[in-house]
Design a protein around this motif. Structure first.
Motif, PDB file in Angstrom:
ATOM      1  N   LYS A 170      13.846  34.773  27.837  1.00 24.74           N
ATOM      2  CA  LYS A 170      12.617  35.123  28.557  1.00 24.74           C
ATOM      3  C   LYS A 170      12.587  34.449  29.934  1.00 24.74           C
ATOM      4  O   LYS A 170      12.270  35.080  30.952  1.00 24.74           O
ATOM      5  CB  LYS A 170      11.411  34.677  27.717  1.00 24.74           C
ATOM      6  CG  LYS A 170      10.072  35.056  28.318  1.00 24.74           C
ATOM      7  CD  LYS A 170       8.944  34.539  27.437  1.00 24.74           C
ATOM      8  CE  LYS A 170       7.604  34.728  28.139  1.00 24.74           C
ATOM      9  NZ  LYS A 170       6.522  34.051  27.407  1.00 24.74           N
ATOM     10  N   TRP A 172      15.156  33.438  31.645  1.00 31.87           N
ATOM     11  CA  TRP A 172      16.190  34.006  32.500  1.00 31.87           C
ATOM     12  C   TRP A 172      15.679  35.288  33.152  1.00 31.87           C
ATOM     13  O   TRP A 172      15.849  35.510  34.356  1.00 31.87           O
ATOM     14  CB  TRP A 172      17.436  34.293  31.666  1.00 31.87           C
ATOM     15  CG  TRP A 172      18.628  34.703  32.481  1.00 31.87           C
ATOM     16  CD1 TRP A 172      19.585  33.886  33.008  1.00 31.87           C
ATOM     17  CD2 TRP A 172      18.969  36.035  32.896  1.00 31.87           C
ATOM     18  NE1 TRP A 172      20.510  34.617  33.710  1.00 31.87           N
ATOM     19  CE2 TRP A 172      20.162  35.956  33.667  1.00 31.87           C
ATOM     20  CE3 TRP A 172      18.399  37.294  32.701  1.00 31.87           C
ATOM     21  CZ2 TRP A 172      20.778  37.069  34.223  1.00 31.87           C
ATOM     22  CZ3 TRP A 172      19.011  38.400  33.275  1.00 31.87           C
ATOM     23  CH2 TRP A 172      20.184  38.284  34.024  1.00 31.87           C
ATOM     24  N   LEU A 173      15.026  36.114  32.325  1.00 36.64           N
ATOM     25  CA  LEU A 173      14.501  37.377  32.851  1.00 36.64           C
ATOM     26  C   LEU A 173      13.423  37.124  33.905  1.00 36.64           C
ATOM     27  O   LEU A 173      13.374  37.790  34.941  1.00 36.64           O
ATOM     28  CB  LEU A 173      13.929  38.220  31.699  1.00 36.64           C
ATOM     29  CG  LEU A 173      14.982  38.816  30.754  1.00 36.64           C
ATOM     30  CD1 LEU A 173      14.313  39.430  29.536  1.00 36.64           C
ATOM     31  CD2 LEU A 173      15.818  39.857  31.496  1.00 36.64           C
ATOM     32  N   LEU A 177      14.113  38.646  37.381  1.00 38.71           N
ATOM     33  CA  LEU A 177      13.413  39.919  37.601  1.00 38.71           C
ATOM     34  C   LEU A 177      12.025  39.736  38.203  1.00 38.71           C
ATOM     35  O   LEU A 177      11.520  40.608  38.885  1.00 38.71           O
ATOM     36  CB  LEU A 177      13.297  40.694  36.281  1.00 38.71           C
ATOM     37  CG  LEU A 177      14.627  41.030  35.605  1.00 38.71           C
ATOM     38  CD1 LEU A 177      14.374  41.786  34.304  1.00 38.71           C
ATOM     39  CD2 LEU A 177      15.515  41.851  36.540  1.00 38.71           C
TER      40      LEU A 177
END
Lengths: 322, 272
Positions: A170, A172-173, A177
Motif C-alpha cells: 500500500k 509503495w503504491l 501513484l
C-alpha cells in the motif's frame, strides 16, 4: 562505567551544537578520535542508543569519541538555514573535529556514518584531510541486475508469508501513484533524492580519491535492506575497481537497518568497534605509555577541565590500512 | 542556545542533564523537571521535550531534562536498568534542580514510564514536588511490556524484506511473556520482574502534591485508576487528551516529532 570519562559539550557557531566527548580514563587515548552523528532525524544516541554503546566500546579500547547532534536535530539548534543540509552537516562535522583538536590535541579522525549519515561522512572526508577512516553502514549500494533479480525473487517468495506485505504494498503504491506533499522531502532540510547515476559517479570518484589518500574505509550492509550478498554485490560495477579491494566490506545478514535487535547491535558494535579501534591504534606507533599523563590517569568526570593539558600532538603520518 | 548540558549526581551514578535557565528578566517561582519515557519512547520524544523545555524557559520556567542511568546519554549499561534505581535518579535530578533554583516550586512532568517513576518517587518522601503532570502513565507493567513486544515484532516485520517469523511465533505462543528486549533496548531481569508486579494498586497517589493525569479518551484503565485515587480523596484530576505523537515509531512524515497540540497542552497543564 569507570573506565571512561564523559563531558557534555556545546560547540560550533553560536555554540548551537551539543554533544558528548568520551575519553578512556586509565590509558593514553589513541591519536585518532571517532565522530558519530545522527542517523536520519533520530537523536544523537542514534537508533536505540547505539552511538552511546559504541562510544563506551571505543573508550574501553583506548579511543576517544565525540557523538553529537547535527544542527536542528536532537539537542542541537539550527544555526543557519541559508545553506543546504549537506553543507551544514559537513560544517558541523568539521566543527566537531576542530573541537577535539582544540581540547585533546587530536588531529586525525574516524567518522562512523549510518544511512543518511554516510553521505555527510564521505563529503567531509573528501574535503578534510584530518579524516583518516570511515565506517559506513547502509549507505550507497549499486547492486547489478543479477543481484536485484535475486533480491526481488527472494522477496516475492517470502511475500505470501510476510505479515507486513499488505502495508508495504500500500505504501509503495501511495508513493509511486499518489505522491503527496507529506512524502516529498523538504528542500534544504532532508537530503534531496538524486538520480542513481549521479550518485554512482559521485560515489566512485569520491571513493577513489579517499583510498588514494589512504583513508581506511569500512563498508557495511544490513541484511534487512539487501537480503543477500555473494561477493561485494552492493558495489555492483565498482566491485572490480582497485578501491573495492582496498576497503573492508561486510554484509551483515542478521543486522537490520535500524539496529532494532540486540543481536544486530552486538554485530554492529563488534564489527565497527573493532575496526575503528584497529584503525585508531594502528596509526599511533609513538603512543604514549599509560601513566605518562597524570591528567589522564587521575581525571574524573567532575573535575573542572582535565582535558586541557592531557594530550601530546600526534604525528602527521598517513594512515596505512591494516 | 540557553541550554546548559552537564553531568550531575553521585560519582558512582552520574547522570546526564540539560538545564534550561529561565528567560532573562522573567524568572518565575515555578520550575519543571522532565521525567522521560523508557527506551524507544524516550528517544522518540526527546526532541519534543527539548522544544517544550525551551518554551517553558522562555516563559520564565526553568526546566531540567535528564537521562536515567543506563539510558540516553547517561553512563551505565541498559542491563542495569530497574525502577528503584531510576526512582532514586529522579530524586537526584530533583535535588539538582532545587540546587540550581532554590526556593521554587518544582513540577514534575512525566510521560509513560517516566510518569510512573514520578508517582513512585513522589511518594517516598525524599523529594517534594508540588505537582505531578502525568502524560499517559504506565499503570499496568504487563500490559506495557506486551505493547512494547508487539511493536517490536511489527518493527522486525517492517524492517526486514524477508521477516524473521520467529519473533511473531514466539509472541503468538506465549503472549504474556515479558520480553528480554524491545525496540533495541534491553529489559533487565530485575526490570522485567518489576514490570510484572506493576499494577494500578501499586501506584497510590499521596496528598502531598496535586496531580494532573493526561490520557487518551479510550484509555479506560488509566481513567479507572484516576477515579480510584479520587475516591481516596487524593487531589488528582483527569483530563482527556488526544495527540498525533506515535510513542514507539521512528519519525515518519505522518508521525509528528513535535506536535504543536501536545506542546500547547503540556505547557498549559502547568497553569491549570
Amino acid at each position: 562505567m569507570n573506565d571512561m570519562t564523559q563531558y557534555p559539550v556545546q560547540f560550533g557557531p553560536g555554540n548551537a551544537l551539543m554533544g558528548m566527548i568520551t575519553i578512556p580514563m586509565y590509558r593514553a587515548p589513541a591519536d585518532v578520535a571517532c565522530l558519530m552523528l545522527n542517523m536520519g532525524a533520530n537523536h544523537r544516541v542514534g537508533p536505540r542508543r547505539i552511538n552511546v554503546k559504541l562510544a563506551h566500546v571505543l573508550a574501553a579500547r583506548g579511543v576517544s569519541s565525540l557523538r553529537f547532534d547535527l544542527g536542528g536535530l536532537g539537542d542541537s539548534d539550527a544555526s543557519d538555514s541559508s545553506s543546504d543540509l549537506q553543507t551544514r552537516a559537513v560544517r558541523d562535522l568539521r566543527a566537531g573535529m576542530d573541537l577535539l583538536e582544540g581540547m585533546l590535541g587530536i588531529r586525525k579522525f574516524a567518522i562512523v556514518g549510518m544511512c543518511s549519515g554516510v553521505e555527510h561522512a564521505m563529503t567531509t572526508a573528501a574535503t578534510d584531510t584530518r579524516v583518516v577512516a570511515l565506517s559506513l553502514f547502509d549507505g550507497y549500494a549499486f547492486p547489478d541486475r543479477r543481484s536485484r533479480w535475486e533480491r526481488t525473487l527472494r522477496r516475492a517468495l517470502a511475500a505470501p508469508a510476510h505479515p507486513s506485505f499488505a502495508g508495504k504494498a500500500k505504501r509503495w503504491l501511495q508513493r509511486h501513484l499518489l505522491p503527496s506533499h507529506s512524502t516529498k522531502p523538504l528542500p534544504g532540510f532532508f537530503a534531496e533524492r538524486k538520480p542513481p547515476e549521479v550518485n554512482a559517479v559521485w560515489f566512485g570518484a569520491t571513493m577513489r580519491r579517499l583510498v588514494e589518500r589512504k583513508v581506511a574505509v569500512q563498508l557495511l550492509y544490513s541484511g534487512s535492506l539487501h537480503v543477500c550478498d555473494h561477493d561485494r554485490d552492493q558495489l555492483g560495477p565498482f566491485r572490480s575497481e582497485p578501491f573495492a579491494q582496498a576497503v573492508q566490506y561486510e554484509f551483515m545478514r542478521d543486522a537490520d537497518h535500524t539496529l532494532c535487535t540486540v543481536r544486530g547491535q552486538q554485530l554492529f558494535l563488534r564489527s565497527v568497534g573493532g575496526w575503528v579501534a584497529a584503525c585508531a591504534v594502528g596509526t599511533s606507533p609513538e603512543r604514549r605509555s599509560p601513566g605518562t599523563s597524570t591528567s589522564t590517569s587521575t581525571s574524573t568526570s567532575t573535575s573542572p577541565n582535565p582535558l586541557a593539558p592531557v594530550v601530546e600532538r600526534p604525528k602527521h603520518d598517513a594512515y596505512v590500512p591494516q | 542556545m540557553n541550554a546548559h548540558p552537564f553531568m550531575f549526581g553521585p560519582a558512582s551514578r552520574q547522570l546526564f542533564g540539560v538545564f534550561h535557565a529561565a528567560g532573562d528578566g522573567r524568572p518565575g517561582t515555578t520550575t519543571v523537571l522532565v521525567c522521560p519515557p523508557f527506551g524507544q519512547e524516550g528517544l522518540r520524544t526527546h526532541r519534543f521535550f527539548k522544544v517544550l523545555a525551551e518554551r517553558l524557559a522562555r516563559s520564565g520556567i526553568a526546566t531540567l531534562r535528564f537521562d536515567f542511568h543506563g539510558a540516553g546519554d547517561s553512563p551505565g549499561d541498559e542491563s542495569e536498568g530497574e525502577l528503584d534505581g531510576w526512582r532514586r535518579d529522579l530524586c537526584s535530578a530533583h535535588e539538582e534542580l532545587r540546587r540550581r533554583v532554590p526556593g521554587g516550586r518544582i513540577v514534575w512532568v512525566g510521560a509513560r514510564l517516566g510518569a510512573t517513576l514520578a508517582v513512585l518517587a513522589a511518594r517516598n518522601g525524599r523529594c517534594d514536588p508540588s505537582r505531578l503532570v502525568l502524560w499517559e502513565p504506565v499503570i499496568d507493567g504487563r500490559r506495557y511490556a506486551r505493547l512494547l513486544r508487539e511493536h517490536h515484532v511489527v518493527a522486525i516485520d517492517t524492517t526486514f524484506c524477508i521477516p524473521d517469523l520467529v519473533w511473531r511465533r514466539s509472541l503468538a505462543n506465549d503472549p504474556g511473556a515479558l520480553p528480554e528486549e524491545a525496540l533495541g533496548t534491553l529489559l533487565s531481569p530485575t526490570l522485567r520482574t518489576q514490570l510484572g508486579a506493576l499494577v494500578p494498586e501499586s501506584l497510590p497517589l499521596t496528598a502531598l502534591h496535586d496531580t494532573l493525569v493526561l490520557t487518551g479518551p479510550d484509555d479506560e484503565h488509566t481513567a479507572q485508576w484516576a477515579a480510584e485515587q479520587q475516591s481516596r480523596h487524593m487531589p488528582v484530576r483527569l483530563a482527556y487528551f488526544q495527540h498525533r505523537l506515535d510513542w514507539t515509531s521512528d519519525p515518519y512524515p505522518n508521525s509528528a516529532m513535535v506536535p504543536a497540540d501536545a506542546l500547547n497542552r503540556l505547557q498549559g497543564a502547568l497553569h491549570e
